[in-house]
Design a protein around this motif. Sequence first.
Motif, short mmCIF file in Angstrom:
data_model
loop_
_atom_site.label_atom_id
_atom_site.label_comp_id
_atom_site.label_asym_id
_atom_site.label_seq_id
_atom_site.Cartn_x
_atom_site.Cartn_y
_atom_site.Cartn_z
N PHE A 49 0.84 -1.19 0.00
CA PHE A 49 0.00 0.00 0.00
C PHE A 49 0.88 1.25 0.00
N SER A 50 0.65 2.13 -0.97
CA SER A 50 1.41 3.36 -1.06
C SER A 50 0.76 4.44 -0.21
N THR A 51 1.49 4.96 0.76
CA THR A 51 0.94 6.01 1.61
C THR A 51 0.78 7.33 0.85
N TYR A 52 1.33 7.40 -0.36
CA TYR A 52 1.12 8.60 -1.17
C TYR A 52 -0.33 8.71 -1.63
N VAL A 53 -1.04 7.58 -1.61
CA VAL A 53 -2.48 7.63 -1.85
C VAL A 53 -3.13 8.52 -0.80
N CYS A 54 -2.74 8.29 0.44
CA CYS A 54 -3.28 9.09 1.55
C CYS A 54 -2.92 10.56 1.38
N LEU A 55 -1.68 10.82 0.96
CA LEU A 55 -1.26 12.20 0.77
C LEU A 55 -2.12 12.91 -0.26
#
Length: 268
Positions: A49-55
């Motif tokens: 899971f890429s936390t850049y999605v959250c960003l």
Amino acid sequence: MDEVVMDQIMYAVYQAVSWIASVAIIFGGVVPYIPQYRDIRRTQNAEGFSTYVCLVLLVANILRILFRFGRYFETPLLWQSIIMIMTMLIMLNLCTSVRMATELSTKRRSFSDSKDEDIKVPKRLFLDFDWNYFWSWSRFVDYLQCVLAFTVLAAYVTYLLLDSVLFVESLGFLAVFTEAMLGTPQLYCNYQNKSTEGMSIKMVLMWTSGDTFKTGYFLLTQAPVQFWICGLLQVCVDFAILFQVYYYSRYPQKPISHTTHTTSAKAL
């Protein structure tokens, strides 16, 4: 008399449909992240899971909330942004704790003869302002600090320029355009790999149906033009990914030699 009863029935049906649509638009966006959250909790592995999605989603929804101060839009869309922000913070909290536990476990295996108290994972903090570790911090509180700093800065600029129609309209476009671009990393990743192997087709179908419903909601509720234009863009990206699924399964391409990315921003 019959006409009065029929009008009442139609009004009740309309209210029920409106309520269901509002609930769907508020919570529909977070549904794809529920199985992802459960998978991370179950496997204790957040690498997929890429936390850049959250960003991206945090920035998009914070800007959308600020846009409402300059241009009114439907209350369900406001609640959608609030729920999405809360969801992304929950995902960040889980991913951070899992990642740090994984790093600590890795170091323990590397130094199996050492005592646990001697093993320390280097901490990466937001207040260090080290761009090499941006959005890869060691504590959840660092993400909160970053989000709060961005919110305060964006709110201050919005307050100063709230009377500018150009700024308000640009703010709204930037908010929804940022969210609309979430599917492009998957599109580009598929193009690079010349394959859609490892990508969940059910997930893409879920995006497509959700984005189509959302765009229709924007049009029916006469939401600001930025919303439905970027909604149409999202639908186009979704259909492009579905076309890739068809094309690469029907006409397999020669694999190229590079590291295969099994996930992307919107996919997770």
